[in-house]
Design a protein around this motif. Structure first.
Motif, short mmCIF file in Angstrom:
data_model
loop_
_atom_site.label_atom_id
_atom_site.label_comp_id
_atom_site.label_asym_id
_atom_site.label_seq_id
_atom_site.Cartn_x
_atom_site.Cartn_y
_atom_site.Cartn_z
N THR B 126 66.71 15.73 54.15
CA THR B 126 65.88 15.49 52.92
C THR B 126 65.50 16.65 52.31
O THR B 126 65.96 16.83 51.00
N GLU B 127 65.35 17.78 52.88
CA GLU B 127 65.06 19.05 52.46
C GLU B 127 66.60 19.71 51.62
O GLU B 127 66.40 19.99 50.56
N LEU B 128 67.35 19.51 52.34
CA LEU B 128 68.87 19.85 52.00
C LEU B 128 69.02 19.14 50.61
O LEU B 128 69.45 19.87 49.58
N ARG B 129 68.71 17.98 50.85
CA ARG B 129 69.14 17.10 49.38
C ARG B 129 68.21 17.82 48.28
O ARG B 129 68.74 18.14 47.05
N HIS B 130 66.97 17.84 48.52
CA HIS B 130 65.99 18.29 47.41
C HIS B 130 66.56 19.90 46.99
O HIS B 130 66.66 20.08 45.81
#
Lengths: 98, 837
Positions: B126-130
């Motif tokens: 999720t962090e990567l996506r953000h």
């Protein structure tokens, strides 16, 4: 749940208070109506009236007035009872459905 | 019958149990709950006892259960209550249970471990996506600027050089916790001396911490910099701030691809996570069903092994020996439990029970039911009765509510209290099932029968005081009338009603005539009436207390004390204070307005208190004309005699018992040595050799005559203290009962003030506005009545009643030096632990 104004504790409190109020105020109304001497002290009397007939008239009207006031207050407590009963019921139902 | 009169007879028993049958037998005894085990190896420390391993196993199982329970609660799965608590498992089931617990714990552990891993993955993705999504904007802006500079540089000649510098413009993208951002930014600025360009944007939604499940807010950042050295420094700073760095491709199309890839992976992971969650839920639900019964079983097992640790091993290691206190009435139950226990494990040799004699003071056990329990608690709070001492709780059942009601006398307030108590009693079962942690509620509920009785008695005394919310009721018709004509009434503000003209010489049917409510001298009259009442009740209560001591003296075979202590005490009390009570009654009967004789008319009635003081001080007051100083013939002589006899009682109380004991010990000195020889723990063996009568005499002597062994001076000092205390206390305690009057006065006045200050506000109007005012006034009046008059005054009256019982009544006969019988009982153990949770 638009109608829930007070929580379960407040509505229970209102329920008990109004039951007590209805009983006691109705009885007090009856006692005023039958001119109970014990309640004479609470009547609104003018201390300057010294004529006996005037005094008796004032006492009579005071008793009747207070009897009516007691019954009206008892009716107000009937309304309170209905409202808090409804609130209590709503609270109970909402807690059951949850 | 007689269960409440004194505590039950106890026997010290030895249990001989086969080791195989020990577990099941103790389990049966725990279910029966009627024995108190004694520790037979007090000097062995807890780690060296026989069943330490088993206790450890139970502890381990408890730990596992606690872990499982915590997990179940974390997921909010409902744990159903057990209807019938299970019995302690037999040893074979224990192993199954242990294995089952082990398996469940591992399963849950693994599940949560996996879940944490998955969540960690999910968080990172999720962090990567953000990062990818949010940095998009930065890069777009960057590229625009870049394009500008590029076109510029193309125009200029130094394009190649510029390209080179631009090529070294690197960046790092990542996520950092939001509260760390300012410090992070400042640190970057400092290490690079302002050469790092940081762009950041906050994430709108909080992320979930995989380990704890807490919400965390994070910020995406991109740091642009020049040069490799700076890069490594920035990375160090990031590591220091726990910022997670993600690879971010510099070109736009690569980033788009990567976002797509991340999104699909996230969806997959989400599905896996959901399945894990479902599986965990299923496991927990199935465990939750059994959880309550397992924890009861484990706690019972642990209690059994703890108990077995108190046992002693026989020398031959063939049987376990335990010692316990058993109420004699329960001996058959215990026998049956032992038989059941050895049958349960199929043991061929029965366990047996042997009562042994002892000099030790047995524990005190009063068998109570739900009604008497509350009252027994009041007494035990002062001090647990000595073994087989007279139990004051029996009398407290009536005297406690009564003395309370004397102070709390109001029909209305009593009714509120009785309704509350009655509601708790009627709804007892359902209210008890709802276990509450509210301490005040638990106290009220435990004392529900006391509250109910106090309420009922208060209604009665309220009727006698003719008080209902401070108003009187004219139920039976007042026996007073107004003898004046209208002219006199209109010309005078206040008139005195002379009983001669205004009273029909028939008292009101019950209690106080309602006419007193309207009288100006109401308080003066009520004070005199209630003061006399409190002294009368007090003296009767104390005399009763002194008489109770006879029962104790008689039972403990101290008959000499009846003559040397009880009789002088009671004579002293009666001749002084019962005589005063007599004077009160005599005054009420003899003096009257309607009396023919002049000396017995109302003006001549002497004050009882003055008469009593004169009697004590040998003084006299000269009466007014026509009256007499005394109420009857030769009262003066009688008083002098009474006082002298009472004074004579003091030396008897002081010297009687010590002198008697002195002479008795001199007489028995020759017999003593033989007696003390038999004073060994195992009295059974001595029985054949010594005289039977002596053996029978010995335990009682040892139990009751604790004074006998003391030196004479000690006895003398004790007796002197007792005597001084008793003589002084008869006076101070009698005065102490005046609190009955004082509190009753305070209560009545307070309720009158409340009525006049609050409720009257709504009754003073001529029009219908008064109704609304009354509605509001009643609400406040009702609240104050509950809070101040019922709760606060009730509590204070309760405390004063408690004091009157503990100090004034029980000091006359009660020593309260015993210790309570605490049987080994699963029910109490489980309840205790539930309360601790």
């Amino acid at each position: 749940m638009v109608f829930v104004l007070c929580g379960p504790k407040l509505s229970l409190c209102g329920l008990i208070l109004s039951v007590w109020g209805i009983i006691q105020l109705t009885l007090m109304g009856v006692f005023y109506y039958i001119r109970a001497v014990a309640l004479l002290e609470d009547l609104p009397l003018d201390p300057n009236v010294h004529e006996l007939d005037l005094f008796i008239g004032e006492v009579e009207s005071g008793y009747t007035q207070n009897a009516h006031n007691c019954w009206i207050a008892a009716l107000l407590y009937v309304i309170t009872l209905v409202i808090s009963g409804h609130q209590f019921w709503m609270n109970n139902r909402s807690s059951v459905s949850m | 019958m007689g269960a409440m009169f004194r505590s039950e007879e106890m026997a010290l028993c030895q249990l001989f149990i086969q080791p195989e049958a020990a577990y099941t037998s103790v389990s049966e005894l725990g279910e029966a709950g009627s024995v108190q085990f004694r520790d037979l190896n007090p000097d062995v420390n807890a780690f060296q006892r026989k069943f330490v391993n088993e206790v450890r196993r139970c502890d381990e199982m408890e730990r596992k259960l606690r872990y499982i329970e915590a997990e179940v609660h974390k997921d909010g799965v409902h744990v159903p209550q057990v209807k019938e608590p299970p019995r302690a498992p037999n040893p074979r089931e224990i192993i199954d249970l242990e294995a089952h617990l082990e398996k469940t714990e591992n399963e849950i552990l693994e599940l949560s471990h996996n879940a944490v891993n998955l969540k960690q993955n999910y968080l990172e993705l999720t962090e990567l996506r953000h990062v990818l999504e949010k940095t998009e904007a930065f890069f777009l802006a960057q590229e625009e600027i870049g394009m500008d500079s590029l076109t510029k540089s193309l125009i200029s000649d130094e394009a190649g050089q510029q390209q080179a510098t631009r090529g070294r413009l690197g960046f790092v993208a990542g996520v950092v916790q939001r509260e760390r951002v300012p410090a992070f930014e400042r640190m970057l600025w400092r290490i690079s001396r302002g050469n790092v360009f940081l762009r950041r944007t906050d994430l709108d939604k909080p992320l979930e911490d995989p380990a704890t499940g807490n919400e965390i807010y994070k910020t995406v950042f991109v740091a642009f910099f020049q040069g490799e050295q700076l890069k490594s420094r920035i990375k160090k700073v990031c590591a220091g701030f726990h910022a997670s760095l993600y690879p971010c491709p510099p070109s736009n199309s690569e980033r788009q691809d990567m976002v797509k890839g991340v999104r699909t992976r996230l969806e997959d992971l989400n599905m896996v996570l959901n399945q894990t969650r479902d599986h965990r839920q299923r496991v927990l639900v199935s465990v939750a069903k059994e959880l309550a019964s397992w924890s009861i079983m484990v706690r019972k097992m642990k209690a059994i092994y703890h108990t077995l640790n108190l046992f002693n091993m026989d020398v031959t290691k063939k049987c376990l020996i335990g010692e316990c206190w058993v109420p004699t009435a329960d001996l058959p139950n215990v026998q049956k439990a032992l038989v059941d226990g050895s049958n349960a494990c199929g043991s061929s040799i029965p366990s047996f029970l042997n009562c042994i004699e002892t000099d030790e003071e047995p524990p005190t056990f009063n068998r109570t039911n739900k009604f008497t329990h509350g009252f027994q608690n009041l007494i035990d709070a002062y001090g647990v009765a000595s073994y087989r001492e007279c139990n004051p709780a029996l009398y407290t059942i009536i005297t406690f509510p009564f003395l309370f009601a004397v102070m709390f006398g109001d029909l209305g307030h009593g009714m509120i209290m009785a309704l509350f108590g009655g509601w708790m009693v009627v709804k007892e079962v359902s209210l008890a099932a709802k276990k509450s942690n509210n301490e005040i509620w638990n106290i009220f509920f435990a004392g529900r029968y006391i509250i109910l009785l106090m309420g009922c008695f208060s209604m009665y005394t309220g009727l006698v005081y003719n008080d209902i919310f401070s108003k009187s009721m004219n139920i039976f018709g007042s026996t007073w009338f107004v003898p004046y004509d209208n002219a006199t009434l209109t010309s005078n503000a206040a008139m005195t009603l002379d009983p001669k003209d205004a009273f029909i010489n028939v008292p009101y049917f019950i209690g106080i005539d309602p006419i007193w409510q309207t009288a100006d001298n109401k308080i003066i009259f009520l004070n005199s009436y209630k003061m006399k009442l409190s002294i009368i009740f007090g003296v009767i209560h104390m005399i009763f207390g002194v008489c109770m001591s006879v029962v104790n003296y008689n039972f403990f075979k101290r008959r000499y004390s009846i003559f040397l202590e009880f009789i002088p005490q009671i004579v002293f009390l009666c001749l002084l204070f019962l005589y005063m009570v007599f004077m009160m009654f005599y005054k009420w009967v003899a003096y009257s307005v309607f009396s023919e004789e002049e000396a017995f008319t109302q003006g001549c009635a002497p004050s009882v208190l003055i008469l009593f003081i004169n009697m004590m001080l040998y003084s006299s007051t000269t009466p007014e004309g026509g009256c007499k100083e005394f109420m009857f013939e030769s009262q003066g002589t009688i008083q002098t005699v009474f006082l002298l006899i009472a004074l004579c009682c003091i030396p008897i109380m002081l010297l009687g018992k010590p002198l008697y004991l002195l002479s008795a010990s001199k007489k028995s000195k020759h017999v003593k040595p033989e007696n003390s020889n038999g004073n060994v723990n195992q009295g059974i063996e001595m029985q054949d050799q010594t005289d039977i009568s002596e053996v029978e005499q010995k335990p009682q002597a040892a139990a009751s005559h604790s004074h006998e062994d003391e030196p004479f001076s000690e006895i003398m000092i004790h007796q002197a203290i007792h005597t001084i205390e008793y003589v002084l206390s008869t006076i101070s305690h009698t005065a102490s009962y005046l609190r009955l009057w004082a509190l009753s006065l305070a209560h009545a006045e307070l309720s009158e003030v409340l009525w006049n200050m609050v409720l009257k506000f709504g009754l003073q109007d001529h029009g219908y506005v008064g109704a609304v005012k009354l509605y509001v006034a009643f609400c406040f009046w009702a609240l104050f009545t509950l809070a101040i008059l019922v709760m606060m005054e009730g509590l204070s009256a309760f405390l004063h009643t408690l004091r009157l019982h503990w100090v004034e009544f029980m000091s006359k006969f009660y020593s309260g030096l015993g210790y309570i019988f605490q049987p080994f009982c699963f029910k109490t153990i489980l309840e205790q632990e539930d309360r601790d949770d």
